[in-house]
Design a protein around this motif. Sequence first.
Motif, PDB file in Angstrom:
ATOM      1  N   ARG A 566      35.328  40.904  41.584  1.00  0.00           N
ATOM      2  CA  ARG A 566      34.453  40.310  42.598  1.00  0.00           C
ATOM      3  C   ARG A 566      32.995  40.358  42.154  1.00  0.00           C
ATOM      4  NH1 ARG A 566      35.527  43.389  46.509  1.00  0.00           N
ATOM      5  NH2 ARG A 566      33.607  44.628  46.627  1.00  0.00           N
ATOM      6  N   ALA A 567      32.593  41.482  41.558  1.00  0.00           N
ATOM      7  CA  ALA A 567      31.209  41.617  41.114  1.00  0.00           C
ATOM      8  C   ALA A 567      30.876  40.593  40.036  1.00  0.00           C
ATOM      9  CB  ALA A 567      30.981  43.035  40.586  1.00  0.00           C
ATOM     10  N   ALA A 568      31.820  40.348  39.123  1.00  0.00           N
ATOM     11  CA  ALA A 568      31.575  39.368  38.061  1.00  0.00           C
ATOM     12  C   ALA A 568      31.387  37.977  38.637  1.00  0.00           C
ATOM     13  CB  ALA A 568      32.727  39.391  37.059  1.00  0.00           C
ATOM     14  N   PHE A 569      32.268  37.583  39.555  1.00  0.00           N
ATOM     15  CA  PHE A 569      32.188  36.237  40.131  1.00  0.00           C
ATOM     16  C   PHE A 569      30.977  36.096  41.050  1.00  0.00           C
ATOM     17  CE2 PHE A 569      36.304  35.579  38.396  1.00  0.00           C
ATOM     18  CZ  PHE A 569      36.504  34.207  38.363  1.00  0.00           C
ATOM     19  N   THR A 570      30.519  37.182  41.620  1.00  0.00           N
ATOM     20  CA  THR A 570      29.354  37.121  42.497  1.00  0.00           C
ATOM     21  C   THR A 570      28.064  37.038  41.695  1.00  0.00           C
ATOM     22  OG1 THR A 570      30.516  38.414  44.172  1.00  0.00           O
ATOM     23  CG2 THR A 570      28.115  38.294  44.354  1.00  0.00           C
ATOM     24  N   ALA A 571      28.036  37.713  40.551  1.00  0.00           N
ATOM     25  CA  ALA A 571      26.786  37.832  39.801  1.00  0.00           C
ATOM     26  C   ALA A 571      26.602  36.733  38.761  1.00  0.00           C
ATOM     27  CB  ALA A 571      26.732  39.203  39.115  1.00  0.00           C
ATOM     28  N   LEU A 572      27.699  36.193  38.238  1.00  0.00           N
ATOM     29  CA  LEU A 572      27.598  35.281  37.103  1.00  0.00           C
ATOM     30  C   LEU A 572      27.731  33.815  37.520  1.00  0.00           C
ATOM     31  CD1 LEU A 572      29.813  37.197  34.494  1.00  0.00           C
ATOM     32  CD2 LEU A 572      27.320  37.203  34.682  1.00  0.00           C
ATOM     33  N   ALA A 573      26.992  32.960  36.830  1.00  0.00           N
ATOM     34  CA  ALA A 573      27.133  31.517  37.028  1.00  0.00           C
ATOM     35  C   ALA A 573      28.398  31.040  36.321  1.00  0.00           C
ATOM     36  CB  ALA A 573      25.910  30.793  36.490  1.00  0.00           C
ATOM     37  N   VAL A 574      28.838  29.836  36.679  1.00  0.00           N
ATOM     38  CA  VAL A 574      30.089  29.312  36.125  1.00  0.00           C
ATOM     39  C   VAL A 574      30.073  29.262  34.598  1.00  0.00           C
ATOM     40  CG1 VAL A 574      31.523  27.236  35.946  1.00  0.00           C
ATOM     41  CG2 VAL A 574      30.793  28.061  38.192  1.00  0.00           C
ATOM     42  N   PRO A 575      28.993  28.791  33.935  1.00  0.00           N
ATOM     43  CA  PRO A 575      29.023  28.779  32.461  1.00  0.00           C
ATOM     44  C   PRO A 575      29.235  30.176  31.863  1.00  0.00           C
ATOM     45  CG  PRO A 575      27.249  27.390  33.270  1.00  0.00           C
ATOM     46  CD  PRO A 575      27.768  28.141  34.453  1.00  0.00           C
ATOM     47  N   ASP A 576      28.636  31.200  32.493  1.00  0.00           N
ATOM     48  CA  ASP A 576      28.809  32.556  31.987  1.00  0.00           C
ATOM     49  C   ASP A 576      30.232  33.048  32.223  1.00  0.00           C
ATOM     50  OD1 ASP A 576      26.087  32.735  31.210  1.00  0.00           O
ATOM     51  OD2 ASP A 576      25.545  33.121  33.289  1.00  0.00           O
ATOM     52  N   LEU A 577      30.794  32.709  33.393  1.00  0.00           N
ATOM     53  CA  LEU A 577      32.188  33.073  33.660  1.00  0.00           C
ATOM     54  C   LEU A 577      33.113  32.415  32.648  1.00  0.00           C
ATOM     55  CD1 LEU A 577      32.262  32.754  37.564  1.00  0.00           C
ATOM     56  CD2 LEU A 577      32.535  34.879  36.266  1.00  0.00           C
ATOM     57  N   LEU A 578      32.836  31.150  32.333  1.00  0.00           N
ATOM     58  CA  LEU A 578      33.672  30.427  31.371  1.00  0.00           C
ATOM     59  C   LEU A 578      33.606  31.089  30.005  1.00  0.00           C
ATOM     60  CD1 LEU A 578      35.422  27.978  30.616  1.00  0.00           C
ATOM     61  CD2 LEU A 578      33.297  26.703  30.209  1.00  0.00           C
ATOM     62  N   GLN A 579      32.410  31.457  29.577  1.00  0.00           N
ATOM     63  CA  GLN A 579      32.268  32.092  28.273  1.00  0.00           C
ATOM     64  C   GLN A 579      33.037  33.410  28.227  1.00  0.00           C
ATOM     65  OE1 GLN A 579      28.224  32.637  27.003  1.00  0.00           O
ATOM     66  NE2 GLN A 579      28.793  33.862  25.218  1.00  0.00           N
ATOM     67  N   ARG A 580      32.922  34.207  29.289  1.00  0.00           N
ATOM     68  CA  ARG A 580      33.620  35.494  29.300  1.00  0.00           C
ATOM     69  C   ARG A 580      35.135  35.298  29.360  1.00  0.00           C
ATOM     70  NH1 ARG A 580      31.002  40.087  33.004  1.00  0.00           N
ATOM     71  NH2 ARG A 580      32.859  41.095  32.109  1.00  0.00           N
ATOM     72  N   TYR A 581      35.580  34.269  30.077  1.00  0.00           N
ATOM     73  CA  TYR A 581      37.022  34.010  30.108  1.00  0.00           C
ATOM     74  C   TYR A 581      37.525  33.663  28.710  1.00  0.00           C
ATOM     75  CZ  TYR A 581      41.467  31.667  30.834  1.00  0.00           C
ATOM     76  OH  TYR A 581      42.786  31.303  30.728  1.00  0.00           O
ATOM     77  N   ARG A 582      36.791  32.799  28.020  1.00  0.00           N
ATOM     78  CA  ARG A 582      37.211  32.397  26.681  1.00  0.00           C
ATOM     79  C   ARG A 582      37.144  33.566  25.687  1.00  0.00           C
ATOM     80  NH1 ARG A 582      34.410  26.355  26.722  1.00  0.00           N
ATOM     81  NH2 ARG A 582      36.214  25.295  27.644  1.00  0.00           N
ATOM     82  N   GLU A 583      36.236  34.497  25.950  1.00  0.00           N
ATOM     83  CA  GLU A 583      36.147  35.696  25.105  1.00  0.00           C
ATOM     84  C   GLU A 583      37.136  36.773  25.549  1.00  0.00           C
ATOM     85  OE1 GLU A 583      32.097  36.770  25.644  1.00  0.00           O
ATOM     86  OE2 GLU A 583      31.313  35.295  24.195  1.00  0.00           O
ATOM     87  N   ARG A 584      37.899  36.470  26.630  1.00  0.00           N
ATOM     88  CA  ARG A 584      38.858  37.428  27.199  1.00  0.00           C
ATOM     89  C   ARG A 584      38.166  38.716  27.631  1.00  0.00           C
ATOM     90  NH1 ARG A 584      44.352  36.125  25.537  1.00  0.00           N
ATOM     91  NH2 ARG A 584      44.318  34.241  24.258  1.00  0.00           N
TER      92      ARG A 584
END
Length: 888
Positions: A566-584
């Motif tokens: 929840r903290a990650a999705f609340t704090a990060l913008a979509v491009p940052d979430l996408l990058q972290r998802y791709r980096e696992r």
Amino acid sequence: MTLLVDFSDIDSTMINAVGGKALNLGIMSSARLPVPTGFCVTTAAYRLVIADRLDDLMGKLADATNPGGVAAAAEEARRRVLALELPAQLGTAITERYHTLGDKPLEGPGEPVAVRSSATAEDLAYASFAGQQDTYLNVLGAAALLDAVRRCWASLWTDRAVSYRNANAIDHHSVTLAVVVQRMIDATAAGVMFTANPITGTRHETVIDASPGLGEAVVSGAVNPDHFVVNALDRSIVMRRLGDKRMMITSRPGGGTELHELTSGSSEACLDDEQVLQLVDLGQRAQRQYGAPQDTEWALDASGSFWLTQARPITTLYPLIRTDRPGLRVFMCLSLAQGLTRPITPMGIAAIRLIGSAVATEVKMPPTQPLAGPAAMHAPGQRLFLDLTSALRNRVGRRAILGAFGVMEARAATVLKRLAERPEFSIVETRDHTVLRHIVAALIRNRVPLRAIAGLINPNLAYRGVTATERRLRQRLTLPANATATQRLDFVEQRLGSVFLLMPRTFAYAVGGLLMLAASRRLLGDVARPDELQEVLRGLPHNVTTEMDLELWRLTEQIRDDEPSRAAFTALAVPDLLQRYRERSLPPVAQRGLQSFLRRYGHRAVAEIDLGMPRWSDDPSHLLGVISNYLRLDTDDLDPVAQFHAGQAKAEAMITSLTGRMAERSRLRARLVGWTLRRVRQLVGLRETPKFLLIVALATMREHLKVLGRELAASKVIDQVDDVFFLDLGEVRRGLSGEDMQHLVAEHREAYEQELKRRHIPRLLLSDGTEPEAVATEDARADGALTGSPASTGTVTARARVVLDPVGAHLEPGEILVAPSTDPGWTPLFLTAGGLVMEMGGSNSHGAVVAREYGIPAVVGVPEATHKIETGQLITVDGAAGLVSLPG
């Protein structure tokens, strides 16, 4: 530098020197069309004077996210331009050319001229820029002319011109301005003429608006003009509507113009029939010169001669469908029928053509070139259209088409019924039912009747059949990793030509459910209202799209309950979430949850029938944004899973109520009603399965084509991997043989980007360019309510949110979603919507079905809803009556 050029010296290569308006005047002059003499102050003169004096403002002018900053920068640009002095060299050249412009020696202050702006991005095939820059009429004298030239330059930076360029993604650095100086026609009447009907699209109709005096009265909308519509083929005037003509603009003796308010408008037309036809003939000459319909301005002088003062392409017309079949034809837009308003990529069109060829071959009508698709399939404007003419003129085919459209697309059904009354589409009597026999034979070969019956006898057979079909499909889509590029391309072509034939086998089960819905309606008669039968369709099980949306909500709940996620999705913008998802590197709950969701649904996408569109597995940004929006919601007030189950309970309660009421009349019929309604609930949800499986196939073919794209990019045939989707299958084969495809990709991308800007797509189109729906009288209530088809019962009053593209869209809880149409890529937005309004669709279209399952009021098939409703506007949706009420 060439600072001035006469109209007679302008040719078609000089757009960057003279701008769109001057270029067209030069073309018409060379074609000996009646154009007042004149010259052009070229863009070289503009660059000489302006130079780099505005460079520091360009960033602010292009920042569309800051309207206030754009307006301030535009005002500063105008101020600077108006303060500039023209170099003596340029001022002298303009003055000397002005003094030789007239046909007779100058008297008084000089020859009256019109001074018009001519931008280099003006009067193009895709953007007319009409009215974006300024025009000055009846300019007298050299000093007034030089001042008008400077003011035209400044008008390149008006708020409206800057905003228009921003909206059309035109770089402000790339635009310069030329100025037209043209002998002024002291008009007794003037106006505009379209050589094709801009409202209906009919190419053989010329539309003329005319008013006494100068044409500025018509162009500016200051007067209600005389209106003529003329059939240019037989030169008959099909409409003559006289305006009140209570205002007239004329030349002022000392220069400039003046507006006269007339106490009583003329009751006589300002053009007689002979003059109207002369003008039509002149318009046809201009159209032949350009090879395309034109929006022209004209003037009639005191001697009775007509002059053309402007011409530009009519940019709003939808492209004509080219066909060699005789007579008037009617086409349906398959793209819109699938909820797709955007253009389809070249590879997407190629895939659908090949699928269409497979279907045509199955019914014993194989096309001569499978890659070109069936003869009835066309792709004007990069959207797919199907020729319905033969079916509409066949007794059985007409019944089938009107019946199907009545369920799936009510607006189109209404228009088709009107078309069927026209003699061009009358029934052609024949006993030849060859096509019908082939269709029936194809259904039997694919065991559609047997499967429908099996599903009705035991729905579990249907569920097992769907699972088995999906398993077989996925097996057929695999290819050894060491396959050569040519083998892979052959495989793609072969599979696209065969996988669609699996679809009827799964749709057969849903057909059984739909037949039971019709049987229930007939059995119940007046015992049940239409909205009560809609209630039975709430919360349908086995709908793969609904299951997907609810699974996305469950994933959101898992993320909500896990603090790091929840903290990650609340704090990060979509491009940052996408990058972290791709980096696992997302928190484990979020990372595993997304991976699990995408394993099942990653083949889906917005506009998913277009093979060229990225899948969610390619780019899950849309899903990440949806989850982020979901996390902002108050779950105490909204739980889609609970709402779905509540809908199921309401549906079951309605079945109990209906069977109980029927039992009061007949126990036998009550038992039949109960059985048919339960089969409806058990089987109708499967209607989404065929498309789901088709998208599985398209997504897999996309992966194979990406492999080819990597090979072509490595060999420099194309620039990047995704360029492969801006080629068709034949062009990819040429690329594999070594032919450079970069220029072709660039052309296709440019055309695609331009078509993305097109807002209006006709659902039905005639071969003469006519949009039948535009001809028909719009069905509107006296109270101003918008009408459509009832789709999901209930009434809701809330703020509207107009969404043209769901990617990145934000919907506040309870807002009413207003969309052109929807496909499964839109449906995550439904979970938070308070209601739904769609321009497309019928009561059993995709959006309507999903809206009912989520229990949100919905009205579909509402003409021009996204234009007539504004975001933030308070509206009321009555899903039972099919009404959308707007504030007074």
